[in-house]
Design an enzyme around this catalytic site. Structure first.
Site, PDB file in Angstrom:
ATOM      1  N   ARG A  42       0.819  -1.226   0.000  1.00 31.27           N
ATOM      2  CA  ARG A  42       0.000   0.000   0.000  1.00 31.27           C
ATOM      3  C   ARG A  42       0.848   1.270   0.000  1.00 31.27           C
ATOM      4  NH1 ARG A  42      -3.408  -1.335   5.157  1.00 31.27           N
ATOM      5  NH2 ARG A  42      -1.260  -1.800   5.678  1.00 31.27           N
TER       6      ARG A  42
ATOM      7  N   LYS B  86       3.949 -19.349   5.352  1.00 30.90           N
ATOM      8  CA  LYS B  86       3.336 -19.834   6.576  1.00 30.90           C
ATOM      9  C   LYS B  86       2.855 -18.649   7.402  1.00 30.90           C
ATOM     10  CE  LYS B  86       5.589 -20.830  10.175  1.00 30.90           C
ATOM     11  NZ  LYS B  86       6.515 -20.884  11.329  1.00 30.90           N
TER      12      LYS B  86
ATOM     13  N   HIS C 293      10.301 -23.041   4.801  1.00 28.97           N
ATOM     14  CA  HIS C 293      11.677 -22.710   4.424  1.00 28.97           C
ATOM     15  C   HIS C 293      12.685 -23.754   4.892  1.00 28.97           C
ATOM     16  CE1 HIS C 293      12.047 -20.964   8.492  1.00 28.97           C
ATOM     17  NE2 HIS C 293      13.345 -20.957   8.314  1.00 28.97           N
TER      18      HIS C 293
ATOM     19  N   LYS D 296      16.604 -25.604   3.139  1.00 23.24           N
ATOM     20  CA  LYS D 296      17.933 -25.592   3.775  1.00 23.24           C
ATOM     21  C   LYS D 296      18.800 -26.663   3.121  1.00 23.24           C
ATOM     22  CE  LYS D 296      16.509 -23.755   8.254  1.00 23.24           C
ATOM     23  NZ  LYS D 296      17.292 -22.553   8.506  1.00 23.24           N
TER      24      LYS D 296
ATOM     25  N   GLU E 107      16.670 -22.693  19.479  1.00 24.34           N
ATOM     26  CA  GLU E 107      16.992 -21.293  19.171  1.00 24.34           C
ATOM     27  C   GLU E 107      17.407 -20.579  20.445  1.00 24.34           C
ATOM     28  OE1 GLU E 107      14.348 -19.491  15.948  1.00 24.34           O
ATOM     29  OE2 GLU E 107      12.959 -20.674  17.124  1.00 24.34           O
TER      30      GLU E 107
ATOM     31  N   ASP F  37       3.890 -23.114  15.442  1.00 26.05           N
ATOM     32  CA  ASP F  37       4.912 -22.317  14.752  1.00 26.05           C
ATOM     33  C   ASP F  37       6.022 -23.202  14.182  1.00 26.05           C
ATOM     34  OD1 ASP F  37       6.102 -19.761  14.033  1.00 26.05           O
ATOM     35  OD2 ASP F  37       7.587 -20.125  15.605  1.00 26.05           O
TER      36      ASP F  37
ATOM     37  N   HIS G  19       7.922 -27.323  10.321  1.00 24.30           N
ATOM     38  CA  HIS G  19       9.342 -27.636  10.136  1.00 24.30           C
ATOM     39  C   HIS G  19       9.741 -29.003  10.710  1.00 24.30           C
ATOM     40  CE1 HIS G  19       9.285 -23.538   8.999  1.00 24.30           C
ATOM     41  NE2 HIS G  19       9.545 -22.998  10.168  1.00 24.30           N
TER      42      HIS G  19
ATOM     43  N   LYS H 118      12.559 -21.800  22.157  1.00 28.58           N
ATOM     44  CA  LYS H 118      13.257 -20.511  22.086  1.00 28.58           C
ATOM     45  C   LYS H 118      13.993 -20.272  23.400  1.00 28.58           C
ATOM     46  CE  LYS H 118      10.269 -18.449  18.634  1.00 28.58           C
ATOM     47  NZ  LYS H 118      11.158 -18.680  17.479  1.00 28.58           N
TER      48      LYS H 118
END
Ligand code: NDP
Ligand code: BG6
Length: 489
Positions: free
Chosen positions: A51, A151, A181, A185, A219, A238, A243, A335
């Site tokens: 936009r 996603k 994604h 890899k 992570e 998530d 994944h 995480k």
């Protein structure tokens, strides 16, 4: 090392959401690298759409800033940067407004069957249906145009089904590219090479020889600025639904007859359908990171002291078929863990009989670890003789292959997943994209686990930032007489 690239045909790529985070951080840098490496021709056009009111020059400035920020300085060649920016164009467009679409149609021109055309929907999923509809209504895609969706693909099975149906009204499945994604890899693709281009492992790749499989995606980052999105989603939706289950599929699937998209995806789908339902209380652990020195807790990060969303999941799954009967697959992701580390580890059974009783050390089981990040590579843990004349003493040792060193003499840049995936869209190769039925099968398995959590309404177990996750996750393994592999960089 000189990259081995096959140039693609000149193409038109429309990026909806071209001013957003994903486009700036991943898509534009990925396209730059492909041009720099000689794969994307300078006759290609990348047309940004969002936009924000600006012209092509304004978008080139935005893209230049993105390259300067997200491409490593050593890889940013001034000439390639200039040639890449020259391929960019921009159309201000609110996808929900009919009138704005004419400008895009004018910029694109009539579809040319010789020139691949793709539409990358780097916008919120609520726009997927409307964009697909308008592209079709304006005849922008022609007979061969492709649509790429990001996603999250749905929130549960009903929403994923609805999304599939809204895309299917305008695009057949062969033209829909659903991004995960992780499939782009390098090491994930290498898993297929390892399994199916080498005769060594396949005879051992089954319940007779494999004790268990561990898949870890750890992570160090917290939820950062993504709190509002993440808190409505959690680690199960998530990371696990997409994944980790994709990694499990590639590890467990039967050899496809050929490396054709549907042959591979058929085999992955069979794995998802063979997953036994899990008992959410017994087989799954959910955790949430607490506060640590100088580190805010998850609850503080998302601004809700009472949040019940998990930032960590560990679970034990079984693939119920002949090959994997009785072999547990342990999956773990979270995480704010000790290190950023993703790997698939295949732990083989102990040797059936030890002739080394009484010798120092013991013959340990072999573990084949496929490292996704960091330092992509493969490690095979072995037991060898301790060197020296001190008798027959055993010691663990590793056969270690780091791809960047082995294949590039240390000078090989590992391409980002998006580089491969965007070029596959242009080439029309769907092998590394999820098919609609795969996505639905993954939700079908995950939904009951989330429903059981919601019913119980418990808070996830707290874990310390910088740790390996909650105690309960260790217990999940200990109860089976096994241990998680160390989370280390
Ligand atoms: P952002 O919010 O950063 O960007 C959204 C983009 O959409 C902006 O360019 C915005 O520009 C544009 N937009 C919003 N409304 C409209 C509209 N009505 N018409 C046209 N354009 C519009 O999101 P992200 O880039 O982070 O994410 C994009 C997609 O990618 C999402 O589906 C996300 O889930 C997915 N994704 C993102 C990842 C990431 O790392 N960022 C990772 C994995 C998936 P403007 O406001 O000017 O219109
Ligand atoms: C994304 C998740 O899909 O993958 C993020 O939404 C996560 O929460 C990311 O951080 C991890 O990707 P990578 O490539 O950094 O391992």
């Amino acid at each position: 090392m000189v990259a081995r690239v096959v140039p693609v045909a000149p193409f038109d790529l429309v990026v909806f959401g071209a001013t957003g985070d994903l486009a700036r951080r991943k898509l534009l840098p990925a396209l730059y690298h492909r041009l720099h490496d000689g794969q994307m021709p300078i006759e290609a056009r990348v047309i940004g759409a969002a936009r924000a009111q600006m012209d092509a020059e304004g978008f080139r400035r935005l893209a230049a800033e993105a390259l300067d920020e997200f491409v490593a300085p050593a890889d940013l060649d001034p000439d390639s940067r200039r040639r890449f920016l020259a391929t960019l164009d921009y159309v201000p467009l609110d996808v929900t407004k009919d009138d704005d679409w004419q400008a895009l149609a004018d910029t694109l021109g009539a579809p040319d069957p010789e020139r691949p055309r793709a539409f990358y929907l780097s916008v919120a999923p609520r726009f997927f249906g409307v964009i697909a509809e308008r592209i079709a209504a304006a005849g922008l895609a022609g007979a061969h145009g492709r649509i790429v969706v990001e996603k999250p693909f749905g929130h549960d099975l009903p929403s994923a089904r609805a999304l599939n149906q809204s895309l299917a009204r305008h695009f057949d499945e062969g033209r829909i590219y659903r991004i995960d994604h992780y499939l782009g890899k390098e090491t994930v693709q290498n898993l297929m090479a390892l399994r199916f281009a080498n005769a060594l492992f396949e005879p051992l790749w089954n319940a007779h020889h494999v004790d268990h499989v561990q898949i870890t995606v750890a992570e160090t980052v917290g939820v950062g600025g993504r709190g509002p999105y993440y808190d409505g989603v959690g680690a199960m939706r998530d990371m696990v639904q997409n994944h980790l289950l994709q990694l499990l599929c590639l590890t467990a699937m039967e050899p496809p007859a050929r490396l054709r998209p549907d042959d591979v995806r058929d085999e992955k789908l069979k794995v998802l359908r063979a997953l036994a339902p899990v008992d959410a209380a017994r087989d799954v652990v959910r955790g949430q990171y607490g506060a640590g020195p100088g580190v805010a807790s998850y609850a503080d990060d998302v601004g809700d002291a009472d949040t019940r969303t998990e930032s960590f999941v560990a679970l034990r799954a079984h693939v119920e078929n002949w090959r994997w009967s009785g072999v547990p697959f342990y999956l773990r992701t979270g995480k704010r863990l000790r290190a950023r580390m993703s790997e698939i580890a295949v732990a083989f059974k102990d040797p059936p009989h030890s002739i080394f009783a009484g010798a120092g050390g013991r013959a340990g089981a072999n573990v084949l670890a496929i490292r996704l990040q960091p330092d992509e590579g493969i490690t095979l843990s072995m037991t060898v003789k301790d060197p020296g004349p001190g008798g027959m003493r055993l010691t663990p040792a590793e056969l270690d292959m780091t791809f960047a060193e082995q294949l590039g003499g240390g000078g090989l840049r590992m391409p980002d997943a998006y580089e491969r995936l965007v070029m596959d869209v242009i080439r029309g190769d769907q092998t590394l994209f999820m098919r609609g039925d795969e996505v639905e099968a993954a939700w079908r398995w995950v939904d009951p686990i989330i429903a059981a959590w919601e019913e119980r309404g418990e808070r996830p177990a707290l874990y310390d930032p910088g740790s390996s996750g909650p105690e309960d996750a260790l217990m999940l393994m200990h109860r089976d007489g096994r241990r998680w592999r160390e989370i280390s960089a």
